[in-house]
Design an enzyme around this catalytic site. Structure first.
Site, PDB file in Angstrom:
ATOM      1  N   ARG A   1      10.798   6.359  -6.984  1.00  0.00           N
ATOM      2  CA  ARG A   1      11.295   5.313  -7.613  1.00  0.00           C
ATOM      3  C   ARG A   1      10.371   5.102  -9.068  1.00  0.00           C
ATOM      4  O   ARG A   1      10.927   4.963 -10.182  1.00  0.00           O
ATOM      5  CB  ARG A   1      11.633   4.109  -7.014  1.00  0.00           C
ATOM      6  CG  ARG A   1      12.588   4.130  -6.113  1.00  0.00           C
ATOM      7  CD  ARG A   1      12.949   2.821  -5.355  1.00  0.00           C
ATOM      8  NE  ARG A   1      11.655   2.438  -4.514  1.00  0.00           N
ATOM      9  CZ  ARG A   1      11.408   1.381  -3.801  1.00  0.00           C
ATOM     10  NH1 ARG A   1      12.079   0.502  -3.825  1.00  0.00           N
ATOM     11  NH2 ARG A   1      10.223   1.419  -3.077  1.00  0.00           N
TER      12      ARG A   1
ATOM     13  N   ASN B   1      16.178   2.097  -3.596  1.00  0.00           N
ATOM     14  CA  ASN B   1      16.369   2.933  -2.353  1.00  0.00           C
ATOM     15  C   ASN B   1      17.455   2.330  -1.569  1.00  0.00           C
ATOM     16  O   ASN B   1      17.698   0.877  -1.592  1.00  0.00           O
ATOM     17  CB  ASN B   1      15.052   2.567  -1.335  1.00  0.00           C
ATOM     18  CG  ASN B   1      13.891   3.444  -1.580  1.00  0.00           C
ATOM     19  OD1 ASN B   1      14.017   4.402  -2.362  1.00  0.00           O
ATOM     20  ND2 ASN B   1      12.771   3.070  -1.432  1.00  0.00           N
TER      21      ASN B   1
END
Length: 751
Positions: A17, A35
């Protein structure tokens, strides 16, 4: 235009990320990343061309620990407002394929910081970043965020919190991030020493010839000076391990072997020739063996054990680093287990207060033709899935083998092999298996529709399968042992046509209720047919015959000769056992007491090792075969022609030449060569009738890389395509994969 991009693979716990965040800002794209449990989801607003370049960069520039399986990009028409920037947003749960990162060895940057006196994480035993540190062993569930790990118990200090949210930091969004002020703490169990003092005490114990238990990422180790013969001998006595080789950990790479460079992120135990090692160790670390199991430090704590700045000089360059368990028990993971199981073996226990949620023993890897050849698949590799594109979408729990147990959970063509559990002959190991099954089921979000297990009716693994089937209200499918071996090899190679399966191992329960172990089958996912097998012999003595190779030697000699007095004479000449034991074994054979017919290739190896005077009684599984291979590798490869029409004729030839006083090492090699020739000739006969040109080699006997090479070379010279294992063990540690594939196929045909 708004695009929805989903990234599938190992993309959680590897800094993915933060990478997406930086990449989006580079491309000047607004949107978000999160996520979703089974994948990473991205929304970006931009032109088609820029988003396409953005997706290409994701694939080409992904973090080093990431593994991208697929990228799915679609226009998102339902979005009703514009983004104003790019953000990492709160993770949300969503079902689907889940890819859990294994634990990752400490990276070079963290290692540099660890010993940098000007760095605020100087000497921090738990230093980590987005590229390294614990993953699987600290996870409770997905998606991978701090509150769903055992790091939840350690709130970040202000400085760590700042780094965690700093886009330019290497610890941006790194879930286990911590420092000396806010992370876990090391201490001596039931002692007064904490932090630096506890590490210094552990080093003093090792330096002074003692034994220390150390809590690592996936469990405890027992450590001592690998160059101190007396200490190593003491550890053998305390652990009841008279001759099995110990693994060692090196301060740094004191070897000429380049295989270590290929596995920097996993740092498994790798079997290398002793001649490749540039430092001396005690001979009793790996006696009567030309290979040594070697690993490099993979946690900051282990690096500190070697190089903590204290007043100790000349600290050892190599430590025994063996699994922290008592014989037969699973790896200790908690302080209570360490106190109960290890306190009588070691002088102190160096532990810490970060919980291990899933045990993971060290992976063990041999090499074959400069490629990996897995012996024990665990830390660093589990639970990475094996992708089998021809399997059916059936959720399966496969319990695995009785020995070297691992289990498998499958879903959507993905087969997740668990970390190593151990031998199910111990109640603690049985409980460890059941607990690990439930933990991974929760983590991977798999509710099995069916449970697969071995065919053997009294195995602990079978009983566990039956117990879990009642608990989960699912059905059981029992899979023949050697068929599971061959299917595991096929699955690893993603091969779906018929094969000639050669499954050679110690023991497997046959469909005719006899003991199999030297099998030639024709197999595919629809089933198998037993075509041939090594010459059956009488196996007398029950469970003892799997340990006492002399029993198998006497049994085969008696089968060949058929005369009690002559068998006694030969057994005495070869010093197989004392007179009373020889007489006792022959009594069993004559009266068919505690006798079974067996085609076990493993027991054949034990018998040959015994008649050559190499190993009459094994103190660990595979010892007799290991010594046989060791001796076979120490001769020039010039051999006499041997009748290979049956394995008994091969044995008879070796026996006669041994009685004639021929060189033992030459005979050891000749046995390997003759057995390879026998395998090839049998495969040729099967091909002539069934026209199958692919051979799959599996089973614990094929851990023997000399037999493997001789067999593969000869098969390929006759035009066969050969499938072999690489990252799935050929031994019982890999059969759960075959069990799961078989059950998936069987269940799908019933739908």
């Amino acid at each position: 235009m708004v695009y929805n991009v989903k990234i599938f693979g190992i993309v959680q716990g590897v800094g993915f990320r933060p990478f997406i965040d930086r990449l989006a800002k580079r491309f000047k794209l607004n949107g978000s990343v999160a996520n979703r449990g089974s994948y990473v989801e991205i929304f970006v607003e931009g032109s088609s061309a820029i988003v396409e370049d953005f997706c290409s960069a994701i694939k080409n520039e992904a973090p080093p620990r990431a593994i991208i399986i697929d990228i799915v990009k679609n226009i998102f028409t339902a979005f009703d407002k514009n983004f104003v920037d790019f953000k990492i947003i709160e993770s949300e749960h969503e079902s689907g394929d889940i890819f859990v990162s294994p634990d990752i060895a400490i990276c070079d940057k963290c290692q540099t910081e660890l010993f940098d006196i000007n760095n605020r994480r100087y000497l921090h035993p738990f230093i980590n970043c987005t590229d390294c540190g614990p993953r699987l062993t600290i996870m409770k569930k997905m998606p991978y965020d701090r509150e769903r790990t055992s790091m939840k118990n350690f709130p970040m200090c202000d400085k760590c919190h700042e780094e965690y949210h700093d886009l330019k930091s290497r610890r941006y969004d790194a879930q286990p991030v911590c420092c000396n002020d806010c992370g876990p703490e090391v201490f001596i169990l039931d002692g007064k020493e904490k932090g630096a003092d506890s590490i210094k005490k552990a080093r003093r114990i090792i330096k002074n010839g003692g034994i220390i238990a150390i809590k690592g990422i996936g469990g405890f180790h027992l450590a001592c000076d690998a160059a101190n013969f007396e200490t190593v001998e003491n550890l053998r006595k305390l652990k009841h391990r008279p001759s099995k080789p110990f693994a060692i950990m090196l301060r740094k790479n004191f070897t000429t072997n380049e295989i270590f460079n290929k596995f920097e992120t996993q740092k498994p135990i790798i079997l290398i020739p002793k001649s490749d090692l540039n430092i001396e160790i005690a001979e009793n670390v790996a006696p009567n063996n030309n290979k040594l199991g070697v690993m490099l430090p993979y946690t900051p704590l282990y690096l500190l054990i070697f190089d903590y700045p204290d007043d100790i000089s000349d600290f050892p360059n190599a430590l025994i680093m063996t699994s922290g368990n008592i014989s037969g028990a699973p790896l200790a993971t908690t302080d209570d287990e360490a106190r109960n199981d290890l306190s009588k073996i070691c002088d102190a226990i160096l532990t810490h207060n970060r919980d291990i949620l899933i045990r993971a023993d060290d992976s063990v890897m041999d090499t074959f033709e400069n490629e990996p050849y897995m012996i024990r698949r665990s830390r660093g590799f589990a639970p990475l899935p094996i992708h089998v594109n021809y399997s059916k979408n059936i959720s399966v729990l496969a319990i695995g083998g009785e020995l070297k147990n691992t289990f498998c959970l499958s879903k959507n063509n993905l087969f997740y092999l668990s970390p190593y559990i151990g031998d199910l002959t111990n109640l603690q190991t049985v409980e460890a298996l059941k607990n690990s099954v439930k933990r991974l089921m929760e983590l991977l979000e798999i509710n099995p529709k069916v449970i697969a297990c071995d065919l053997h009716p009294v195995y602990h693994s079978t009983q566990i399968a039956e117990e879990l089937a009642r608990e989960f209200n699912t059905k059981i499918i029992k899979v023949q042992h050697h068929y599971a071996h061959i299917l595991s090899c096929m699955a690893e190679n993603n091969f779906n046509d018929k094969v000639i399966g050669v499954a050679f191992d110690g023991t497997g329960y046959g469909i005719d209720e006899t003991i199999w172990g030297g099998e030639f089958i024709i197999a595919d996912t629809n089933g198998f047919e037993r075509i041939d097998f090594i010459t059956p012999f009488t196996q007398a003595g029950g469970d003892k015959s799997s340990i006492e190779g002399w029993r198998n030697a006497i049994s085969i000699i008696f089968d060949i000769i058929g005369n009690v007095n002559e068998t006694k004479k030969i057994a005495a000449t070869l010093n197989l056992a004392d007179e009373s034991k020889i007489n006792g074994q022959l009594f069993l054979l004559q009266n068919n007491i505690n006798c079974v017919k067996s085609t076990s290739a493993g027991r054949l190896f034990d018998a040959v090792s015994a008649i050559l005077g190499l190993c009459n009684v094994s103190t660990f599984e595979g010892e007799a075969a290991m010594k046989l291979q060791y001796n076979a590798e120490h001769v020039e490869q010039n051999s006499l022609l041997i009748d290979t029409s049956s394995t008994l004729k091969i044995f008879k030839n070796i026996l006669q030449r041994r009685l004639n006083g021929e060189n033992v090492q030459q005979l050891a090699f000749d046995f390997h060569l003759a057995l390879a020739n026998y395998i090839v000739e049998t495969c040729k006969k099967i091909h002539d009738e069934h026209k199958i040109l692919t051979v799959a080699l599996s089973g614990g006997v094929f851990q023997n890389t000399l037999l493997l090479k001789l067999t593969i070379d000869k098969l390929q010279s006759h035009g066969f395509n050969v499938l072999r294992h690489k990252l799935v063990p050929p031994n019982d540690g890999g059969i759960c994969l075959g069990q799961a594939l078989a059950a998936s196929k069987i269940e799908s045909t019933l739908l």
